[in-house]
Design a protein around this motif. Structure first.
Motif, short mmCIF file in Angstrom:
data_model
loop_
_atom_site.label_atom_id
_atom_site.label_comp_id
_atom_site.label_asym_id
_atom_site.label_seq_id
_atom_site.Cartn_x
_atom_site.Cartn_y
_atom_site.Cartn_z
N MET A 206 1.01 -1.07 -0.10
CA MET A 206 -0.01 -0.01 0.00
C MET A 206 1.14 1.18 -0.01
O MET A 206 1.46 1.45 0.95
CB MET A 206 -0.85 -0.14 1.45
CG MET A 206 -1.59 -1.32 1.39
SD MET A 206 -2.76 -1.25 2.91
CE MET A 206 -1.43 -1.62 4.07
N GLU A 207 1.10 2.03 -1.30
CA GLU A 207 2.04 2.97 -1.05
C GLU A 207 1.47 4.27 -1.76
O GLU A 207 0.64 4.16 -2.49
CB GLU A 207 3.26 2.57 -2.36
CG GLU A 207 4.06 1.18 -1.78
CD GLU A 207 5.32 1.09 -2.47
OE1 GLU A 207 6.43 1.26 -1.85
OE2 GLU A 207 5.24 0.82 -3.75
N MET A 208 2.14 5.31 -1.32
CA MET A 208 1.45 6.60 -1.62
C MET A 208 2.68 7.33 -1.79
O MET A 208 3.75 7.49 -1.07
CB MET A 208 0.72 7.06 -0.55
CG MET A 208 -0.16 8.34 -1.06
SD MET A 208 0.51 9.95 -0.70
CE MET A 208 0.61 10.07 0.86
N GLU A 209 2.74 7.93 -3.11
CA GLU A 209 3.78 9.17 -3.44
C GLU A 209 3.08 10.57 -3.06
O GLU A 209 2.33 10.79 -3.70
CB GLU A 209 4.54 8.69 -4.82
CG GLU A 209 4.76 7.46 -5.01
CD GLU A 209 5.93 6.76 -4.21
OE1 GLU A 209 6.75 7.58 -3.73
OE2 GLU A 209 5.74 5.72 -3.64
N PHE A 210 3.70 11.33 -2.28
CA PHE A 210 3.06 12.76 -1.94
C PHE A 210 4.02 13.54 -2.67
O PHE A 210 5.13 13.93 -2.08
CB PHE A 210 3.08 12.67 -0.54
CG PHE A 210 2.08 13.70 -0.12
CD1 PHE A 210 0.58 13.72 -0.40
CD2 PHE A 210 2.27 15.10 0.47
CE1 PHE A 210 -0.42 14.49 -0.22
CE2 PHE A 210 1.44 16.13 0.79
CZ PHE A 210 -0.12 15.72 0.61
N PHE A 211 3.65 14.42 -3.45
CA PHE A 211 4.69 15.29 -4.57
C PHE A 211 4.55 16.70 -3.71
O PHE A 211 3.25 17.26 -3.62
CB PHE A 211 4.12 15.26 -5.79
CG PHE A 211 4.42 14.00 -6.58
CD1 PHE A 211 5.53 13.61 -7.18
CD2 PHE A 211 3.30 13.13 -6.58
CE1 PHE A 211 5.64 12.34 -7.79
CE2 PHE A 211 3.33 11.74 -7.04
CZ PHE A 211 4.54 11.23 -7.67
#
Ligand code: ATP
Length: 445
Positions: A206-211
């Motif tokens: 469960m991955e999230m990339e926060f830019f």
């Protein structure tokens, strides 16, 4: 103190069909497990809770489901082809087993032993010099197995997010700070055996990339470390068995200016549940270079562009489930009899309520089924009329069902049922009317 032993949890999971070794009729396959009925329901509850926290309750993150097999250049650009390897050693003694040197050394440090003098943990034999072993599974597209057809099963879901960064910008109407989240399978050729579902060949991430704008990276990194730690507490994990461990300078990847692991006190000791990393603009820079595309975010007002920095909370679905199961496992005694119970948070429980007729006659089963059919429209419900009532409760306790409803002779007099609480064992009489509302309020409390 860990909440349970691994053996207790493994035995319960097998007995009740939550999780068991894969391909067992052929003798099993190392580090690979199947999830049965209640395991699937628990897994879905965890992933739903993650989506809820990432998407439903926010408006700065969008969802993605990217492909498992990506263009092979992806892994060249990300550094996985050259760098995603573990130091592998083999026992020169009797057992000839292979081990990961970094794991053996970590264990030695934990036990106060010299990490430079590790031996084979199985037979005490000397070990070979380490050699790099790439963790990516390789396969081929088409019938010809040559270099041009080689592709890889993704070892993490994150890279798919970077590949789709530009595409997402084009439709999602978001600007930094914003995130892209996904849940999906990843694959790693892990050689360290054991520890149940903690380390498996295939696993869901469960991955999230926060830019974010570069100058806000540190602040968002701190924010996500806390957010993610709190999420596990909400799922029912005791904060005393949770900690945030910042990486030492020598553990950090060269592009990361900060990484913290959310760790849980598993029966195998403090170990990583999730990593939260401040990745700078490394990934977007690499993919921009290798694809010769511009991956900047451009401010429509000023026309100025920049490469956002990225904060990445990367969690494992299996490791979260294992933590929940270890945390929930308990044994107590009812009327002199031993009981095993999973004290899962009601929101995580595979079955929320079991409806049980006291007798298999006198209209009890019909009335119980009627209640069951009404409840199952609103929540995960089970009907059970097999065996004595004590045994049926015990079975529900073992899969963590928080509430039990029993239909008895009084039901036909005043339209009430007994509501049993898994943890307090209290039994109260409640009206059949409004049962679903009452249960929903308790589950969401
Ligand atoms: P470890 O050091 O334990 O091998 P990692 O630091 O390589 O883990 P990441 O690459 O940060 O792990 O992956 C993010 C998350 O994915 C981990 O925190 C973990 O929950 C999960 N994960 C990684 N590898 C595995 C695996 N082989 N089996 C199950 N879950 C895994």
């Amino acid at each position: 103190m860990p909440a349970a032993t691994m053996d207790e949890v493994v035995a319960l999971c097998k007995r009740r069909g939550l999780i068991f070794p894969a391909s067992e009729i052929y003798g099993g396959i190392a580090n690979t497990y199947d999830y049965g009925h209640y395991g699937v329901l628990l897994k879905r509850n965890v992933s739903d809770a993650w989506w809820k926290a990432m998407i439903q309750e926010r408006d700065d993150i969008v969802a993605l489901d990217s492909a498992i097999i990506q263009h092979p250049k992806t892994w060249e650009a990300s550094g996985h082809l050259s760098g995603f390897s573990d130091p592998l050693v083999q026992c020169l003694g009797k057992c000839k087993k292979r081990w990961r040197l970094d794991h053996l050394q970590e264990a030695a440090v934990e036990n106060g032993e010299d990490p430079a003098a590790v031996k084979c943990p199985q037979c005490g034999g000397d070990l070979t010099e380490p050699r790099a072993f790439n963790l990516m599974f390789e396969t081929n597209i088409g019938p010809v197995q040559d270099e041009s057809s080689t592709v890889y099963l993704r070892p993490e879901t994150a890279q798919g997010i970077f590949l789709d960064f530009k595409q997402t910008l084009s439709y999602a109407r978001k600007k930094p700070p914003f995130g892209i989240a996904q849940i999906g399978k990843s694959f790693r050729n892990e050689i360290t055996p054991g520890n149940f579902i903690f380390r498996t060949l295939e696993f869901e991430q469960m991955e999230m990339e926060f830019f974010v704008p570069p100058e806000e990276a540190e602040q968002w990194y701190e924010y996500w470390c806390q957010e993610r730690l709190n999420w596990y507490v909400k799922l029912g994990i005791n904060p005393e068995r949770l900690r945030l461990r910042p990486h030492e300078a020598d553990e950090l990847s060269f592009y990361s200016s900060g990484t913290s692991d959310v760790e849980y006190l598993y029966p195998i000791g403090w170990s990583e549940l999730e990593g939260v990393a401040n990745r700078g603009n490394y990934d977007l820079t690499q993919h921009a270079e290798h694809s010769r595309q511009k991956l900047e975010w451009k401010d429509p007002q000023t026309g100025k562009g920049y490469l956002p920095h990225v904060i990445e909370p990367a969690a494992g679905l299996g490791r979260t489930m294992l933590a929940l199961l270890c945390e929930a496992y308990d044994e107590d005694e009812i009327g002199g009899e031993k009981r095993t119970v999973l004290r899962l948070h009601p929101s995580m429980a595979p079955i929320k309520v079991a409806v049980l007729p006291l007798l298999r006659k006198d209209g009890h089963p019909e009335k119980a089924r009627e209640i069951y059919e009404a409840l199952r429209k609103r929540m995960s419900t089970e009907y059970d009329d097999g065996g004595n009532i004590g045994k049926r409760y015990r079975r529900q306790d073992e899969i963590g069902t928080p509430y039990g409803i029993t239909v008895d002779h009084q039901t036909f007099e005043d339209d009430t049922v007994t509501l049993r609480d898994r943890d307090s064992l209290s039994q109260e009489r409640v009206p059949v009317a409004g049962l679903a509302d009452l249960l929903e309020a308790k589950i969401n409390a």
